[in-house]
Design a protein around this motif. Structure first.
Motif, PDB file in Angstrom:
ATOM      1  N   TYR A 192      26.904  11.122 140.379  1.00 49.05           N
ATOM      2  CA  TYR A 192      25.660  10.770 141.067  1.00 49.05           C
ATOM      3  C   TYR A 192      25.615   9.260 141.252  1.00 49.05           C
ATOM      4  N   ASP A 193      24.999   8.810 142.331  1.00 53.46           N
ATOM      5  CA  ASP A 193      24.890   7.369 142.569  1.00 53.46           C
ATOM      6  C   ASP A 193      23.647   6.761 141.923  1.00 53.46           C
ATOM      7  N   TYR A 194      22.631   7.577 141.610  1.00 53.57           N
ATOM      8  CA  TYR A 194      21.430   7.028 140.991  1.00 53.57           C
ATOM      9  C   TYR A 194      21.718   6.651 139.537  1.00 53.57           C
ATOM     10  N   PHE A 195      20.819   5.841 138.977  1.00 51.61           N
ATOM     11  CA  PHE A 195      20.942   5.396 137.590  1.00 51.61           C
ATOM     12  C   PHE A 195      19.978   6.182 136.712  1.00 51.61           C
ATOM     13  N   ASP A 196      20.475   6.735 135.637  1.00 47.96           N
ATOM     14  CA  ASP A 196      19.637   7.500 134.710  1.00 47.96           C
ATOM     15  C   ASP A 196      18.656   6.543 134.029  1.00 47.96           C
ATOM     16  N   PRO A 197      17.354   6.667 134.295  1.00 44.27           N
ATOM     17  CA  PRO A 197      16.384   5.724 133.727  1.00 44.27           C
ATOM     18  C   PRO A 197      16.217   5.852 132.219  1.00 44.27           C
ATOM     19  N   GLU A 198      16.723   6.937 131.645  1.00 49.16           N
ATOM     20  CA  GLU A 198      16.598   7.137 130.201  1.00 49.16           C
ATOM     21  C   GLU A 198      17.693   6.433 129.409  1.00 49.16           C
ATOM     22  N   ARG A 199      18.710   5.943 130.089  1.00 54.49           N
ATOM     23  CA  ARG A 199      19.825   5.295 129.409  1.00 54.49           C
ATOM     24  C   ARG A 199      19.576   3.795 129.328  1.00 54.49           C
ATOM     25  N   PRO A 200      19.675   3.204 128.147  1.00 50.64           N
ATOM     26  CA  PRO A 200      19.285   1.796 127.946  1.00 50.64           C
ATOM     27  C   PRO A 200      20.083   0.798 128.773  1.00 50.64           C
ATOM     28  N   GLY A 201      21.330   1.115 129.067  1.00 48.89           N
ATOM     29  CA  GLY A 201      22.142   0.168 129.810  1.00 48.89           C
ATOM     30  C   GLY A 201      21.754   0.015 131.259  1.00 48.89           C
ATOM     31  N   ASN A 202      20.900   0.924 131.766  1.00 51.12           N
ATOM     32  CA  ASN A 202      20.497   0.867 133.170  1.00 51.12           C
ATOM     33  C   ASN A 202      19.212   0.071 133.401  1.00 51.12           C
ATOM     34  N   GLY A 204      18.364  -3.111 133.058  1.00 52.37           N
ATOM     35  CA  GLY A 204      18.528  -4.350 133.800  1.00 52.37           C
ATOM     36  C   GLY A 204      18.851  -4.108 135.262  1.00 52.37           C
ATOM     37  N   ILE A 205      19.650  -3.075 135.534  1.00 53.62           N
ATOM     38  CA  ILE A 205      20.000  -2.737 136.912  1.00 53.62           C
ATOM     39  C   ILE A 205      18.761  -2.286 137.676  1.00 53.62           C
ATOM     40  N   LEU A 206      17.939  -1.444 137.056  1.00 45.66           N
ATOM     41  CA  LEU A 206      16.752  -0.919 137.719  1.00 45.66           C
ATOM     42  C   LEU A 206      15.696  -1.997 137.948  1.00 45.66           C
ATOM     43  N   ALA A 207      15.735  -3.052 137.148  1.00 44.61           N
ATOM     44  CA  ALA A 207      14.776  -4.145 137.327  1.00 44.61           C
ATOM     45  C   ALA A 207      15.062  -4.942 138.590  1.00 44.61           C
ATOM     46  N   ARG A 208      16.273  -4.825 139.121  1.00 43.90           N
ATOM     47  CA  ARG A 208      16.676  -5.580 140.304  1.00 43.90           C
ATOM     48  C   ARG A 208      16.625  -4.699 141.550  1.00 43.90           C
ATOM     49  N   GLY A 209      15.422  -4.264 141.906  1.00 42.01           N
ATOM     50  CA  GLY A 209      15.283  -3.488 143.136  1.00 42.01           C
ATOM     51  C   GLY A 209      14.952  -2.033 142.953  1.00 42.01           C
ATOM     52  N   GLY A 210      14.757  -1.603 141.711  1.00 41.53           N
ATOM     53  CA  GLY A 210      14.410  -0.207 141.491  1.00 41.53           C
ATOM     54  C   GLY A 210      15.612   0.716 141.619  1.00 41.53           C
ATOM     55  N   GLN A 211      15.299   1.992 141.732  1.00 44.08           N
ATOM     56  CA  GLN A 211      16.317   3.036 141.751  1.00 44.08           C
ATOM     57  C   GLN A 211      17.080   3.057 143.082  1.00 44.08           C
ATOM     58  N   ARG A 212      18.333   3.461 143.027  1.00 44.71           N
ATOM     59  CA  ARG A 212      19.028   3.814 144.264  1.00 44.71           C
ATOM     60  C   ARG A 212      18.412   5.085 144.818  1.00 44.71           C
ATOM     61  N   LYS A 276      27.451   1.456 151.245  1.00 44.51           N
ATOM     62  CA  LYS A 276      26.174   0.744 151.202  1.00 44.51           C
ATOM     63  C   LYS A 276      25.186   1.595 150.417  1.00 44.51           C
ATOM     64  N   TRP A 277      24.640   1.011 149.329  1.00 40.91           N
ATOM     65  CA  TRP A 277      23.630   1.707 148.535  1.00 40.91           C
ATOM     66  C   TRP A 277      22.261   1.130 148.841  1.00 40.91           C
ATOM     67  N   LEU A 278      21.269   2.000 149.010  1.00 39.49           N
ATOM     68  CA  LEU A 278      19.904   1.602 149.327  1.00 39.49           C
ATOM     69  C   LEU A 278      19.020   1.766 148.103  1.00 39.49           C
ATOM     70  N   ARG A 279      18.131   0.789 147.908  1.00 40.71           N
ATOM     71  CA  ARG A 279      17.234   0.780 146.747  1.00 40.71           C
ATOM     72  C   ARG A 279      15.783   1.023 147.164  1.00 40.71           C
ATOM     73  N   GLU A 280      14.954   1.313 146.148  1.00 41.56           N
ATOM     74  CA  GLU A 280      13.513   1.505 146.378  1.00 41.56           C
ATOM     75  C   GLU A 280      12.844   0.252 146.915  1.00 41.56           C
ATOM     76  N   ARG A 281      13.227  -0.884 146.343  1.00 43.62           N
ATOM     77  CA  ARG A 281      12.545  -2.144 146.662  1.00 43.62           C
ATOM     78  C   ARG A 281      13.579  -3.218 147.025  1.00 43.62           C
ATOM     79  N   HIS A 282      13.090  -4.412 147.249  1.00 44.48           N
ATOM     80  CA  HIS A 282      13.982  -5.527 147.567  1.00 44.48           C
ATOM     81  C   HIS A 282      14.974  -5.722 146.428  1.00 44.48           C
ATOM     82  N   HIS A 283      16.243  -5.790 146.781  1.00 48.20           N
ATOM     83  CA  HIS A 283      17.302  -5.925 145.774  1.00 48.20           C
ATOM     84  C   HIS A 283      17.734  -7.377 145.666  1.00 48.20           C
ATOM     85  N   GLU A 284      17.675  -7.912 144.453  1.00 47.27           N
ATOM     86  CA  GLU A 284      18.062  -9.304 144.232  1.00 47.27           C
ATOM     87  C   GLU A 284      19.568  -9.436 144.087  1.00 47.27           C
TER      88      GLU A 284
END
Length: 284
Positions: A192-202, A204-212, A276-284
């Motif tokens: 899957y291309d999305y990031f599991d929000p329950e996993r601690p390592g994700n 920081g990734i989710l903070a930069r633009g939200g979920q794929r 190209k991966w698309l995010r929920e919000r603006h990706h830094e």
């Protein structure tokens, strides 16, 4: 009549939900409302609102992630769409999972230029360790790749803005292009291309633009054999053909999206792609 003021009573809401659950197309659900005198955009907005609310209620009731908006490609029901003077073909379309195959997204010169941009920078592709957030080499992914920043070159920016128009998603809500080479035998096993929000390592990734929320895989060449993009949950394979692309979206980080996909092994020759991966919000 405005989208905000229109009232949808319980009977109409139940009818819309029943039509969607039965597999009716969006056009088929909207058409009766237009026949009753509703302006087209008001009817579309009302149906989308009812479906969105229903899905959110269903998610909460079943302890599932709540769905979020995803990119909606141009050309629903059309055979071609025009983006910045380019006629892009709509080759195939599937509702669930939401998969669209496009033709002529890139021309030959653009494909070759991206390959040459990537060639001297390639490194063994990594995956994100969901526990630590660090990149690591994994046997499931045997390609070489280079990640670019958004708009890294004029060519990249032109292509990324074309993608933003085609997918009706803000330019800034996307990661930079990822250019990849798969040599003979190389593959990317189903994932899957999305990031599991329950996993601690994700986190920081989710903070930069939200979920794929969507992916677009563009093929920069045509392998001699193999290299298709596969969707195991539905038994679909998309052949890697130069200039074509496959889009798929996932409105929540959950297998129910049926967005499990992989890159089948290259059996002869090599495969080059730009993802190209698309995010929920603006990706830094």
């Amino acid at each position: 009549m405005s989208s905000e003021s229109v009232a949808v009573d319980a009977a109409l809401r139940d009818w819309i939900v029943a039509q969607v659950q039965a597999g009716a197309t969006p056009e088929a659900v909207v058409a009766p409302l237009i026949e009753r005198g509703w302006p087209e955009q008001v009817a579309i907005d009302a149906v989308e609102r009812v479906v969105r609310d229903f899905l959110a209620e269903h998610a909460r009731a079943n302890a599932l992630p709540v769905p979020v908006p995803v990119p909606v490609p141009l050309g629903d029901g059309a055979s071609t769409v025009e983006v910045e003077g380019r006629r892009i073909e709509v080759i195939a379309s599937m509702r669930h999972p939401r998969v669209v195959v496009f033709g002529n997204v890139l021309d030959d010169e653009e494909c070759e230029a991206l390959i040459e941009l990537a060639r001297p920078r390639l490194r063994r592709s990594a995956v994100v360790n969901a526990e630590t957030g660090e990149d690591e080499i994994h046997e499931a992914r045997t390609s070489q790749s280079v990640g670019l920043v958004r708009g890294q070159t004029p060519l990249c920016e032109r292509i990324e803005r074309r993608i933003a128009t085609l997918l009706q998603w803000p330019y800034g809500h996307g990661e930079g292009l990822m250019l990849l080479r798969y040599g003979p035998g190389a593959e990317y096993r189903p994932h899957y291309d999305y990031f599991d929000p329950e996993r601690p390592g994700n986190a920081g990734i989710l903070a930069r633009g939200g979920q794929r929320v969507a992916s677009l895989v563009m093929y920069l060449n045509t392998p001699a054999r193999g290299g298709a993009t596969t969707f195991p949950d539905v038994g679909v394979e998309v052949a890697a053909i130069k200039g074509n692309a496959v889009f798929f979206s996932y409105d929540r980080p959950h297998p129910m999206t049926r967005s499990l996909h992989g890159g089948a092994p290259v059996l002869e020759g090599e495969k080059w792609v730009a993802t190209k991966w698309l995010r929920e919000r603006h990706h830094e």
